[in-house]
Design a protein around this motif. Structure first.
Motif, PDB file in Angstrom:
ATOM      1  N   TYR A  96       1.038  -1.151  -0.140  1.00 39.63           N
ATOM      2  CA  TYR A  96      -0.117   0.029   0.198  1.00 39.63           C
ATOM      3  C   TYR A  96       0.869   1.105  -0.061  1.00 39.63           C
ATOM      4  CZ  TYR A  96      -3.684  -3.438   1.057  1.00 39.63           C
ATOM      5  OH  TYR A  96      -4.381  -4.556   1.248  1.00 39.63           O
ATOM      6  N   ARG A  97       2.326   1.071  -0.247  1.00 38.89           N
ATOM      7  CA  ARG A  97       2.965   2.231  -0.120  1.00 38.89           C
ATOM      8  C   ARG A  97       2.565   3.254  -1.100  1.00 38.89           C
ATOM      9  NH1 ARG A  97       9.658   2.275  -0.781  1.00 38.89           N
ATOM     10  NH2 ARG A  97       9.753   4.728  -0.394  1.00 38.89           N
ATOM     11  N   GLY A  98       2.378   4.369  -1.002  1.00 34.33           N
ATOM     12  CA  GLY A  98       2.136   5.505  -1.857  1.00 34.33           C
ATOM     13  C   GLY A  98       0.634   5.528  -2.346  1.00 34.33           C
ATOM     14  N   GLU A  99      -0.034   4.614  -1.701  1.00 32.16           N
ATOM     15  CA  GLU A  99      -1.449   4.568  -1.817  1.00 32.16           C
ATOM     16  C   GLU A  99      -2.548   5.417  -0.979  1.00 32.16           C
ATOM     17  OE1 GLU A  99      -2.777   2.711  -4.877  1.00 32.16           O
ATOM     18  OE2 GLU A  99      -0.863   2.234  -5.217  1.00 32.16           O
ATOM     19  N   GLU A 100      -3.622   5.754  -1.878  1.00 28.57           N
ATOM     20  CA  GLU A 100      -4.452   6.496  -0.680  1.00 28.57           C
ATOM     21  C   GLU A 100      -4.858   5.665   0.568  1.00 28.57           C
ATOM     22  OE1 GLU A 100      -7.501   8.390  -2.879  1.00 28.57           O
ATOM     23  OE2 GLU A 100      -6.062   9.458  -4.340  1.00 28.57           O
ATOM     24  N   THR A 101      -4.918   4.543   0.184  1.00 25.34           N
ATOM     25  CA  THR A 101      -5.512   3.634   1.572  1.00 25.34           C
ATOM     26  C   THR A 101      -4.473   3.096   2.418  1.00 25.34           C
ATOM     27  OG1 THR A 101      -5.056   1.621   0.094  1.00 25.34           O
ATOM     28  CG2 THR A 101      -7.424   2.628   0.065  1.00 25.34           C
ATOM     29  N   PHE A 102      -3.115   3.703   2.390  1.00 25.28           N
ATOM     30  CA  PHE A 102      -2.196   3.337   3.164  1.00 25.28           C
ATOM     31  C   PHE A 102      -2.501   3.479   4.524  1.00 25.28           C
ATOM     32  CE2 PHE A 102       1.920   4.274   5.704  1.00 25.28           C
ATOM     33  CZ  PHE A 102       2.483   3.386   5.028  1.00 25.28           C
ATOM     34  N   ARG A 103      -3.048   4.452   4.965  1.00 27.70           N
ATOM     35  CA  ARG A 103      -3.273   4.689   6.582  1.00 27.70           C
ATOM     36  C   ARG A 103      -4.272   3.576   6.770  1.00 27.70           C
ATOM     37  NH1 ARG A 103      -4.496  10.529   7.809  1.00 27.70           N
ATOM     38  NH2 ARG A 103      -6.257  10.200   6.242  1.00 27.70           N
ATOM     39  N   ASP A 104      -5.723   3.780   6.107  1.00 24.50           N
ATOM     40  CA  ASP A 104      -6.780   2.967   6.321  1.00 24.50           C
ATOM     41  C   ASP A 104      -6.313   1.528   6.506  1.00 24.50           C
ATOM     42  OD1 ASP A 104      -8.062   5.206   6.538  1.00 24.50           O
ATOM     43  OD2 ASP A 104      -8.997   5.104   4.233  1.00 24.50           O
ATOM     44  N   GLU A 105      -5.459   1.079   5.701  1.00 23.48           N
ATOM     45  CA  GLU A 105      -5.056  -0.461   5.733  1.00 23.48           C
ATOM     46  C   GLU A 105      -4.442  -0.879   7.128  1.00 23.48           C
ATOM     47  OE1 GLU A 105      -6.152  -2.759   3.698  1.00 23.48           O
ATOM     48  OE2 GLU A 105      -6.888  -1.595   2.134  1.00 23.48           O
ATOM     49  N   PHE A 106      -3.502   0.011   7.165  1.00 21.56           N
ATOM     50  CA  PHE A 106      -2.841  -0.175   8.858  1.00 21.56           C
ATOM     51  C   PHE A 106      -3.949  -0.176   9.936  1.00 21.56           C
ATOM     52  CE2 PHE A 106      -0.972   1.327  12.556  1.00 21.56           C
ATOM     53  CZ  PHE A 106      -0.147   0.427  12.859  1.00 21.56           C
ATOM     54  N   HIS A 107      -4.683   0.859   9.741  1.00 23.68           N
ATOM     55  CA  HIS A 107      -5.574   0.975  10.956  1.00 23.68           C
ATOM     56  C   HIS A 107      -6.727  -0.210  10.930  1.00 23.68           C
ATOM     57  CE1 HIS A 107      -5.774   5.579  11.214  1.00 23.68           C
ATOM     58  NE2 HIS A 107      -4.499   5.180  11.639  1.00 23.68           N
ATOM     59  N   GLU A 108      -7.098  -0.636   9.793  1.00 19.19           N
ATOM     60  CA  GLU A 108      -7.697  -2.051   9.667  1.00 19.19           C
ATOM     61  C   GLU A 108      -7.167  -3.170  10.137  1.00 19.19           C
ATOM     62  OE1 GLU A 108      -9.632  -2.426   5.775  1.00 19.19           O
ATOM     63  OE2 GLU A 108     -10.514  -0.640   5.767  1.00 19.19           O
ATOM     64  N   TRP A 109      -5.731  -3.483   9.842  1.00 17.02           N
ATOM     65  CA  TRP A 109      -5.116  -4.642  10.277  1.00 17.02           C
ATOM     66  C   TRP A 109      -4.892  -4.564  11.753  1.00 17.02           C
ATOM     67  CZ3 TRP A 109      -0.259  -4.671  12.710  1.00 17.02           C
ATOM     68  CH2 TRP A 109       0.439  -5.681  12.603  1.00 17.02           C
ATOM     69  N   PHE A 110      -4.776  -3.116  12.186  1.00 19.33           N
ATOM     70  CA  PHE A 110      -4.487  -3.054  13.767  1.00 19.33           C
ATOM     71  C   PHE A 110      -5.706  -3.252  14.689  1.00 19.33           C
ATOM     72  CE2 PHE A 110      -3.674  -0.964  17.600  1.00 19.33           C
ATOM     73  CZ  PHE A 110      -2.264  -1.307  17.972  1.00 19.33           C
ATOM     74  N   ALA A 111      -6.727  -2.733  14.082  1.00 19.92           N
ATOM     75  CA  ALA A 111      -7.961  -2.749  14.593  1.00 19.92           C
ATOM     76  C   ALA A 111      -8.582  -4.313  14.976  1.00 19.92           C
ATOM     77  CB  ALA A 111      -8.940  -1.835  14.091  1.00 19.92           C
ATOM     78  N   ALA A 112      -8.121  -4.929  13.843  1.00 20.03           N
ATOM     79  CA  ALA A 112      -8.517  -6.460  13.953  1.00 20.03           C
ATOM     80  C   ALA A 112      -7.619  -7.320  14.691  1.00 20.03           C
ATOM     81  CB  ALA A 112      -8.406  -7.055  12.410  1.00 20.03           C
ATOM     82  N   GLY A 113      -6.610  -6.830  15.548  1.00 22.98           N
ATOM     83  CA  GLY A 113      -5.967  -7.519  16.404  1.00 22.98           C
ATOM     84  C   GLY A 113      -4.473  -7.789  15.874  1.00 22.98           C
ATOM     85  N   GLY A 114      -4.059  -6.931  14.763  1.00 20.50           N
ATOM     86  CA  GLY A 114      -2.788  -7.309  14.206  1.00 20.50           C
ATOM     87  C   GLY A 114      -1.631  -6.724  14.987  1.00 20.50           C
TER      88      GLY A 114
END
Length: 191
Positions: A101-119
């Motif tokens: 997701y580097r350089g993508e508009e979803t970069f932050r959202d992808e990390f947030h989703e992963w972390f919120a799901a227990g990552g």
């Protein structure tokens, strides 16, 4: 050319692009566009909490969040982290597909989703090995009022306005009449 982090560790700036020979911040008009955008954005981000802490505690317990000390990603899609959660980010980025997701508009959202799901990083996962000469001595970008003052020094007819949330500079017509309408005793928002 030496690189330096400003305000938060992570984004690196060429010293000669942002500082004068005397060690002062250059006028914003003299700073290349990408560095200028990041510098302006840092002014807004410095007081924000760690994204991971915020996901754990939420708005109601925001005071329990650690302050951000690190920024990764691109302006407007950046991830803010405290040292405790930086290792989780690096695990996500290096081992769990985050680099896709580097350089993508979803970069932050992808990390947030992963972390919120227990990552999380495994306990034995070693995060980044930083070479900080003195991490508490990062230069601090000028505050919003100082940036605005510097940006508008000597301006006639048009006034430059900084949007600290977006890191953009816009222009608006400005004359003595407009200036006389300002209540200098009033506290105006800086964000």
């Amino acid at each position: 050319m030496a690189k330096v982090s400003i305000g938060l560790r992570g984004w690196r700036f060429d010293e000669s692009e942002v500082f004068t020979d005397e060690g002062e911040f250059r006028a914003l008009d003299e700073v290349p566009e990408d560095a200028r955008t990041r510098l302006i954005r840092l002014t807004y981000l410095q007081s924000k909490p760690c994204d991971a802490c915020y996901l754990v505690h939420g708005e109601g317990e925001k005071k329990r969040c650690n302050p951000a000390k690190v920024v990764y990603g691109e302006p407007m899609e950046e991830v803010l982290l405290c040292p405790d959660h930086e290792v989780d980010f690096f695990y996500w980025y290096r081992e769990a597909g985050g680099s896709d997701y580097r350089g993508e508009e979803t970069f932050r959202d992808e990390f947030h989703e992963w972390f919120a799901a227990g990552g999380r990083a495994p306990d034995d996962y070693e995060g980044p090995d930083h070479v900080d000469t003195d991490p508490n001595e990062l230069p601090t970008p000028p505050d919003p009022a100082e940036l605005n003052r510097r940006l508008n020094e000597g301006q006639e007819g048009k006034r430059k306005r900084i949007d600290f949330k977006k890191g953009e500079i816009t222009y608006e017509d400005w004359n003595d009449e407009d200036q006389n309408r300002l209540d200098l005793g009033q506290d105006y928002p800086t964000e």
